[in-house]
Write a protein that holds these residues in place. Structure first.
Motif, mmCIF file in Angstrom:
data_model
loop_
_atom_site.group_PDB
_atom_site.id
_atom_site.type_symbol
_atom_site.label_atom_id
_atom_site.label_comp_id
_atom_site.label_asym_id
_atom_site.label_seq_id
_atom_site.Cartn_x
_atom_site.Cartn_y
_atom_site.Cartn_z
ATOM 1 N N ASN A 189 24.961 29.968 67.711
ATOM 2 C CA ASN A 189 26.036 29.475 68.802
ATOM 3 C C ASN A 189 27.223 28.831 68.295
ATOM 4 O O ASN A 189 28.155 28.246 69.132
ATOM 5 N N GLN A 190 27.150 28.432 66.948
ATOM 6 C CA GLN A 190 28.363 27.861 66.425
ATOM 7 C C GLN A 190 28.316 28.184 64.924
ATOM 8 O O GLN A 190 27.180 28.457 64.312
ATOM 9 N N GLY A 191 29.298 27.956 64.403
ATOM 10 C CA GLY A 191 29.548 27.595 62.815
ATOM 11 C C GLY A 191 30.162 28.689 62.332
ATOM 12 O O GLY A 191 30.744 30.018 62.750
ATOM 13 N N ASP A 192 30.620 28.876 60.958
ATOM 14 C CA ASP A 192 31.209 29.644 60.086
ATOM 15 C C ASP A 192 30.353 30.515 59.662
ATOM 16 O O ASP A 192 29.216 30.577 59.642
ATOM 17 N N PHE A 193 30.947 31.906 59.129
ATOM 18 C CA PHE A 193 30.032 33.014 58.699
ATOM 19 C C PHE A 193 31.179 33.795 58.083
ATOM 20 O O PHE A 193 32.378 33.804 57.980
ATOM 21 N N GLY A 194 30.737 34.402 56.891
ATOM 22 C CA GLY A 194 31.289 35.415 56.342
ATOM 23 C C GLY A 194 30.846 36.819 55.784
ATOM 24 O O GLY A 194 29.610 36.827 55.910
ATOM 25 N N VAL A 195 31.812 37.854 55.883
ATOM 26 C CA VAL A 195 31.104 39.101 55.512
ATOM 27 C C VAL A 195 31.857 39.661 54.353
ATOM 28 O O VAL A 195 33.004 39.764 54.090
ATOM 29 N N ASP A 196 30.870 40.312 53.270
ATOM 30 C CA ASP A 196 31.509 40.498 52.202
ATOM 31 C C ASP A 196 31.432 41.984 52.205
ATOM 32 O O ASP A 196 30.551 42.572 52.520
ATOM 33 N N PHE A 197 32.497 42.741 51.615
ATOM 34 C CA PHE A 197 32.710 44.390 51.565
ATOM 35 C C PHE A 197 32.921 44.683 50.314
ATOM 36 O O PHE A 197 33.415 44.083 49.383
ATOM 37 N N VAL A 198 32.741 46.118 50.137
ATOM 38 C CA VAL A 198 33.225 46.746 49.121
ATOM 39 C C VAL A 198 34.139 47.970 49.815
ATOM 40 O O VAL A 198 33.502 48.715 50.217
ATOM 41 N N ALA A 199 35.437 47.808 49.111
ATOM 42 C CA ALA A 199 36.284 48.866 49.831
ATOM 43 C C ALA A 199 36.438 49.986 48.590
ATOM 44 O O ALA A 199 36.779 49.854 47.485
ATOM 45 N N VAL A 200 36.154 51.179 49.061
ATOM 46 C CA VAL A 200 36.053 52.188 47.870
ATOM 47 C C VAL A 200 37.215 53.310 48.342
ATOM 48 O O VAL A 200 37.128 53.809 49.102
ATOM 49 N N ARG A 201 38.079 53.447 47.205
ATOM 50 C CA ARG A 201 39.172 54.535 47.590
ATOM 51 C C ARG A 201 38.603 55.928 46.736
ATOM 52 O O ARG A 201 38.398 55.631 45.674
ATOM 53 N N ARG A 202 38.587 56.855 47.454
ATOM 54 C CA ARG A 202 38.240 58.286 46.828
ATOM 55 C C ARG A 202 39.486 58.972 47.463
ATOM 56 O O ARG A 202 39.681 59.418 48.587
ATOM 57 N N GLU A 203 40.374 59.586 46.586
ATOM 58 C CA GLU A 203 41.655 60.122 46.721
ATOM 59 C C GLU A 203 42.430 59.406 47.459
ATOM 60 O O GLU A 203 42.705 58.100 47.295
ATOM 61 N N ALA A 204 42.823 59.808 48.685
ATOM 62 C CA ALA A 204 43.636 58.646 49.721
ATOM 63 C C ALA A 204 42.866 58.018 50.704
ATOM 64 O O ALA A 204 43.726 57.165 51.403
ATOM 65 N N ALA A 205 41.900 58.262 50.794
ATOM 66 C CA ALA A 205 41.086 57.531 51.859
ATOM 67 C C ALA A 205 40.143 56.375 51.234
ATOM 68 O O ALA A 205 39.608 56.370 50.158
ATOM 69 N N TRP A 206 39.952 55.053 52.103
ATOM 70 C CA TRP A 206 39.393 54.022 51.813
ATOM 71 C C TRP A 206 37.882 53.869 52.683
ATOM 72 O O TRP A 206 38.103 54.269 53.911
ATOM 73 N N ASP A 207 36.809 53.816 52.067
ATOM 74 C CA ASP A 207 35.586 53.682 52.772
ATOM 75 C C ASP A 207 35.374 52.243 52.601
ATOM 76 O O ASP A 207 35.307 51.564 51.554
ATOM 77 N N VAL A 208 34.847 51.368 53.453
ATOM 78 C CA VAL A 208 34.558 50.173 53.543
ATOM 79 C C VAL A 208 33.002 50.035 53.839
ATOM 80 O O VAL A 208 32.413 50.303 54.905
ATOM 81 N N TYR A 209 32.367 49.305 52.938
ATOM 82 C CA TYR A 209 30.901 49.082 53.123
ATOM 83 C C TYR A 209 30.633 47.512 53.129
ATOM 84 O O TYR A 209 31.208 46.732 52.291
ATOM 85 N N GLY A 210 29.770 47.351 54.160
ATOM 86 C CA GLY A 210 29.255 45.817 54.198
ATOM 87 C C GLY A 210 28.248 45.652 53.005
ATOM 88 O O GLY A 210 27.400 46.370 52.935
ATOM 89 N N ILE A 211 28.574 44.335 52.363
ATOM 90 C CA ILE A 211 27.354 44.005 51.253
ATOM 91 C C ILE A 211 26.836 42.820 51.546
ATOM 92 O O ILE A 211 25.483 42.680 50.943
ATOM 93 N N GLU A 212 27.495 41.821 52.058
ATOM 94 C CA GLU A 212 26.681 40.827 52.215
ATOM 95 C C GLU A 212 27.297 39.915 53.670
ATOM 96 O O GLU A 212 28.288 39.998 53.737
ATOM 97 N N LEU A 213 26.268 39.175 54.272
ATOM 98 C CA LEU A 213 26.579 38.299 55.118
ATOM 99 C C LEU A 213 26.234 36.974 54.682
ATOM 100 O O LEU A 213 25.145 36.501 54.127
ATOM 101 N N ASN A 214 27.311 35.952 54.788
ATOM 102 C CA ASN A 214 27.186 34.511 54.669
ATOM 103 C C ASN A 214 27.081 33.752 55.864
ATOM 104 O O ASN A 214 28.161 33.567 56.480
ATOM 105 N N LEU A 215 25.924 33.290 56.018
ATOM 106 C CA LEU A 215 26.017 32.273 57.243
ATOM 107 C C LEU A 215 26.099 30.836 56.937
ATOM 108 O O LEU A 215 25.425 30.121 57.052
ATOM 109 N N ARG A 216 27.587 30.858 56.631
ATOM 110 C CA ARG A 216 27.956 29.422 56.188
ATOM 111 C C ARG A 216 29.508 29.482 56.128
ATOM 112 O O ARG A 216 30.119 30.637 56.349
#
Length: 507
Positions: free
Chosen positions: A361-388
């Protein structure tokens, strides 16, 4: 318009900042300067408190802050300039609103343990000071805030004793921040994740899962200790098995034997841990293996959010600056690339909503991703959740405090006249030649240079984590420019300035 230094009609606020990084003590012991992590946000905490009308702040740090008065004066002066007052009387008044309780304890224990240690006189004195200041603030009608870095049972206990609510998620939610829990949440929310194993607590299960991945064509892996005790990529290891036959059967006993043998050659990113230490941590921390993503271009963006008053607030997006291994966090660039920034924001808000459904119900959080470009398109993958809070927050708070604004809905930070601002922040500006240099001298060097923060322009350099300089040859800075190229140039010029200074100093 600058905030007034004093506004009697507005309620006063006491901000208590105890930024305890409650990760593996091995990490704090072996990563150079990491015991000083709690000092990173001191400047931002001072600036944020002093630009509030009637705001005061108590910061707790350990080990002892080097050249403490010079550092406090530096941040107080920045806040005074931001508040539109440069006269000596106003600066003196601002200094009276800042207290830094600096404990002389350089052990790798968490800051919360150092502060609550009943056997240390300086810790007991700090607790008494905080309790008296809290009581006095309440008696005067002031609001009291307790700010810390991550969910902490220790600081929740202190909050109860003070009668002050903390600002992070409850400690009972810490398991939601593991690598495995984050991966499950991403999958449930329809966010792409790399191919991976489940969470394993022994080598046999890990080998079995990796053999399954190999049957699907994966040969390059990132191994991750799942526990929240490992951060900044230092609980990761890399393993390349591309030399193994492509048609190897997934469940073959021979392949399993080969994979098990090859695990010992994994590149463990925390060299002090090594494979033996990494393997020994698995029964308690858990481990998972993910494919090491590949493409024409890889980036490591992140999303920072906050849960407050029943809503998910987007704080910022960044590109993470990683070390040569591509895994270890050293800094950040704001904002994230506009080619996928809206995707990061949408995914981050979805994660925040899911956390709320799970009871956060409160607090900071962060989400780390890896963005991968293959030719002209970007795919975004969730890598890690930081509950802080994350390593990006102190630079963000310092910059937005000085500029007096926060990013718009599109994630862009603009000055009052609408001019965009970008920045590059680093916690690891380091060189052997910097060892022995003093924080007070570095402050003076930057102040006398064209790089010093220019409040009128909203451009320049702000220093942090300066106590790591004498012993570790390391400090941090955030460089604010009109765009990312400008910010990068400022960082380069700062390094050149300090390199030249160190060369003269050591001659």
């Amino acid at each position: 318009m600058p905030s007034p230094l004093f506004a009697p009609q507005q309620r006063s606020t006491l901000n208590i900042s105890i930024q305890s990084r409650e990760c593996s003590t091995l990490l704090l012991e072996n990563l150079p300067g990491s015991t000083l992590f709690p000092e990173r946000p001191v400047g931002a905490s001072i600036i944020s408190a002093l630009i509030e009308p009637n705001g005061t702040v108590i910061c707790v740090t350990a080990p002892k802050m080097e050249d403490a008065e010079a550092q406090i004066a530096y941040y107080t002066d920045l806040a005074a300039t931001a508040a539109g007052s440069d006269d000596a009387a106003a600066r003196e008044a601002l200094r009276g609103r800042v207290t830094v309780l600096s404990l002389d304890d350089s052990s790798p224990r968490w800051l919360s343990e150092k502060l609550l240690d009943p056997d240390r006189p300086d810790a007991r004195a700090a607790q008494e000071h905080i309790a008296k200041a809290t009581a006095a603030a309440r008696a005067s009608g002031a609001a009291v805030r307790l700010s810390y870095f991550e969910p902490s049972a220790n600081l929740e206990r202190l909050a109860r004793e003070l009668g002050v609510p903390g600002n992070q998620a409850a400690a009972r939610h810490i398991p939601l921040g593991t690598k495995a829990a984050g991966r499950r949440l991403f999958e449930e929310e329809g966010i792409k994740v790399p191919a991976g194993t489940g969470e394993c607590f022994d080598i046999d299960r890990l080998v079995h899962g990796m053999c399954d991945l190999m049957a699907r064509g994966h040969r390059r892996f990132v191994l991750k200790l799942s526990s929240t005790a490992y951060g900044a990529g230092l609980g990761n290891a890399l393993l390349d098995l591309t030399d193994l036959p492509g048609n190897a059967p997934a469940q073959g006993a021979h392949l399993a034997s080969v994979v098990r043998e090859r695990l010992a050659g994994s590149q463990v990113l925390d060299a002090s841990l090594g494979w033996e230490g990494f393997q020994a941590a698995i029964p308690q921390a858990g481990v998972l293996a993910e494919e090491h993503l590949a493409g024409d271009e890889l980036r490591s963006p992140s999303y920072q959010g906050r849960i407050s008053d029943g809503t998910v607030v987007t704080v910022s997006t960044h590109e993470q600056v990683l070390g040569p291994n591509g895994q270890t966090y050293t800094g950040s660039a704001f904002p994230a690339f506009d080619g996928y920034r809206d995707v990061l924001i949408a995914h981050g808000r979805r994660v925040g909503a899911a956390l709320m459904r799970l009871g956060v119900n409160q607090g900071d959080f962060g989400v780390d991703f890896v963005a991968v470009r293959r030719e002209a398109a970007w795919d975004v993958y969730g890598i890690e959740l930081n509950l802080r809070a994350t390593g990006t927050l102190h630079a963000f708070n310092a910059v937005t405090g000085l500029l007096g604004t926060t990013p718009a809905d599109d994630g862009i930070l603009r000055t009052a006249d609408g001019s965009p601002r970008a920045y590059l922040a680093s916690d690891s500006i380091t060189a052997p030649a910097y060892r022995g240099l003093r924080p007070s001298d570095l402050i003076d060097l930057v102040r006398r240079s064209p790089l010093h923060w220019d409040q009128e322009q909203g451009l320049g350099v702000v220093l942090h984590m300066l106590s790591a300089l004498p012993g570790h040859g390391k400090f941090g800075a955030v460089c604010v420019g009109a765009d990312q190229a400008h910010a990068t140039d400022l960082m380069s010029r700062l390094r050149t300035l300090v390199d030249d200074w160190a060369e003269r100093h050591n001659a």
